[in-house]
Write a protein that holds these residues in place. Structure first.
Motif, PDB file in Angstrom:
ATOM      1  N   GLU A  33     -28.948  48.284 -50.857  1.00 44.15           N
ATOM      2  CA  GLU A  33     -28.944  48.164 -52.229  1.00 44.15           C
ATOM      3  C   GLU A  33     -27.614  47.149 -52.593  1.00 44.15           C
ATOM      4  N   VAL A  34     -26.682  47.119 -51.573  1.00 36.86           N
ATOM      5  CA  VAL A  34     -25.688  45.610 -52.025  1.00 36.86           C
ATOM      6  C   VAL A  34     -26.836  44.483 -51.998  1.00 36.86           C
ATOM      7  N   ILE A  35     -27.911  44.345 -50.746  1.00 35.41           N
ATOM      8  CA  ILE A  35     -28.256  42.770 -51.107  1.00 35.41           C
ATOM      9  C   ILE A  35     -29.561  42.584 -52.416  1.00 35.41           C
ATOM     10  N   CYS A  36     -29.974  44.050 -52.580  1.00 35.51           N
ATOM     11  CA  CYS A  36     -30.464  44.135 -53.622  1.00 35.51           C
ATOM     12  C   CYS A  36     -29.668  43.629 -55.107  1.00 35.51           C
ATOM     13  N   TRP A  37     -28.607  44.209 -55.196  1.00 37.49           N
ATOM     14  CA  TRP A  37     -27.876  44.323 -56.093  1.00 37.49           C
ATOM     15  C   TRP A  37     -27.042  42.223 -56.202  1.00 37.49           C
ATOM     16  N   LEU A  38     -27.195  41.574 -54.746  1.00 31.53           N
ATOM     17  CA  LEU A  38     -26.851  40.305 -54.821  1.00 31.53           C
ATOM     18  C   LEU A  38     -28.235  39.420 -55.048  1.00 31.53           C
ATOM     19  N   THR A  39     -29.293  39.738 -54.848  1.00 35.95           N
ATOM     20  CA  THR A  39     -30.087  38.396 -54.426  1.00 35.95           C
ATOM     21  C   THR A  39     -31.733  39.109 -55.857  1.00 35.95           C
ATOM     22  N   GLY A  40     -31.387  39.810 -56.155  1.00 34.94           N
ATOM     23  CA  GLY A  40     -32.607  40.302 -57.370  1.00 34.94           C
ATOM     24  C   GLY A  40     -33.242  40.868 -56.116  1.00 34.94           C
ATOM     25  N   TYR A  41     -33.587  41.328 -55.268  1.00 38.77           N
ATOM     26  CA  TYR A  41     -34.932  41.431 -54.471  1.00 38.77           C
ATOM     27  C   TYR A  41     -35.112  43.494 -54.565  1.00 38.77           C
ATOM     28  N   ASP A  42     -36.169  43.675 -54.653  1.00 35.87           N
ATOM     29  CA  ASP A  42     -36.522  45.463 -54.637  1.00 35.87           C
ATOM     30  C   ASP A  42     -36.151  46.366 -53.131  1.00 35.87           C
ATOM     31  N   ASP A  43     -35.995  46.708 -52.376  1.00 27.80           N
ATOM     32  CA  ASP A  43     -37.162  47.735 -51.598  1.00 27.80           C
ATOM     33  C   ASP A  43     -38.113  46.509 -51.231  1.00 27.80           C
ATOM     34  N   ALA A  44     -39.187  46.380 -51.718  1.00 29.22           N
ATOM     35  CA  ALA A  44     -40.740  45.904 -51.202  1.00 29.22           C
ATOM     36  C   ALA A  44     -40.564  44.852 -51.352  1.00 29.22           C
ATOM     37  N   GLY A  45     -39.028  43.687 -51.447  1.00 25.00           N
ATOM     38  CA  GLY A  45     -39.542  42.616 -51.760  1.00 25.00           C
ATOM     39  C   GLY A  45     -38.553  41.784 -49.719  1.00 25.00           C
ATOM     40  N   PHE A  60     -32.932  33.101 -49.811  1.00 28.24           N
ATOM     41  CA  PHE A  60     -32.361  32.861 -50.716  1.00 28.24           C
ATOM     42  C   PHE A  60     -32.733  32.190 -52.111  1.00 28.24           C
ATOM     43  N   ALA A  61     -33.746  30.901 -51.752  1.00 33.43           N
ATOM     44  CA  ALA A  61     -34.950  29.863 -52.900  1.00 33.43           C
ATOM     45  C   ALA A  61     -35.970  30.987 -53.409  1.00 33.43           C
ATOM     46  N   ASP A  62     -36.317  32.006 -52.452  1.00 33.85           N
ATOM     47  CA  ASP A  62     -37.315  32.940 -52.516  1.00 33.85           C
ATOM     48  C   ASP A  62     -36.468  34.371 -54.225  1.00 33.85           C
ATOM     49  N   ALA A  63     -34.849  33.750 -53.657  1.00 34.49           N
ATOM     50  CA  ALA A  63     -34.063  35.699 -54.602  1.00 34.49           C
ATOM     51  C   ALA A  63     -34.263  35.560 -56.026  1.00 34.49           C
ATOM     52  N   PRO A  64     -35.144  36.731 -56.324  1.00 31.45           N
ATOM     53  CA  PRO A  64     -35.519  37.165 -57.978  1.00 31.45           C
ATOM     54  C   PRO A  64     -34.012  35.907 -58.905  1.00 31.45           C
ATOM     55  N   GLU A  65     -32.901  36.770 -59.036  1.00 28.92           N
ATOM     56  CA  GLU A  65     -31.996  36.727 -59.772  1.00 28.92           C
ATOM     57  C   GLU A  65     -30.882  36.688 -59.083  1.00 28.92           C
TER      58      GLU A  65
END
Length: 116
Positions: A33-45, A60-65
């Motif tokens: 949850e915290v990594i997805c919050w920070l990076t915009g990745y979802d679980d699949a990502g 981090f370069a590929d992080a959605p947002e």
């Protein structure tokens, strides 16, 4: 010269994050949850980043947002104030470290996610 942490695979540090929080009776879901919050990745990502063995630079370069509230993350990690780290990639890595640290320390999720 580039810091060697940039070349570490996300897959190599992720289990360490999970172990750290599980020792404190918190869960892998909270780490996600915290990594997805920070990076915009979802679980699949996140799973794809682990399976593909991408390094932290690529992660981090590929992080959605990156979360716009990431700048609200303050404090000391590895002896450095995260808000004063000049290298943007190092700062993002330390933001992630800090969030996982806060999960392990038992902070409330609303507080960790900076009220969002």
């Amino acid at each position: 010269m580039e810091h060697r942490i940039f070349g570490l695979s996300f897959a190599s540090i992720y289990p360490l994050y999970v172990q750290k929080v599980e020792r404190k009776n918190r869960s892998q879901d909270e780490v996600d949850e915290v990594i997805c919050w920070l990076t915009g990745y979802d679980d699949a990502g996140l799973e794809r980043a682990i399976d593909d063995g991408v390094d932290l630079r690529t992660f981090f370069a590929d992080a959605p947002e990156m979360n716009p509230n990431a700048s609200l993350i303050t404090g000391v990690i590895c002896g450095m104030r995260v808000e004063e780290i000049e290298d943007p990639l190092m700062q993002r890595i330390r933001y992630m470290d800090k969030l996982v640290d806060e999960v392990a320390r038992g902070k409330k999720m609303a507080s960790i996610l900076r009220g969002s």
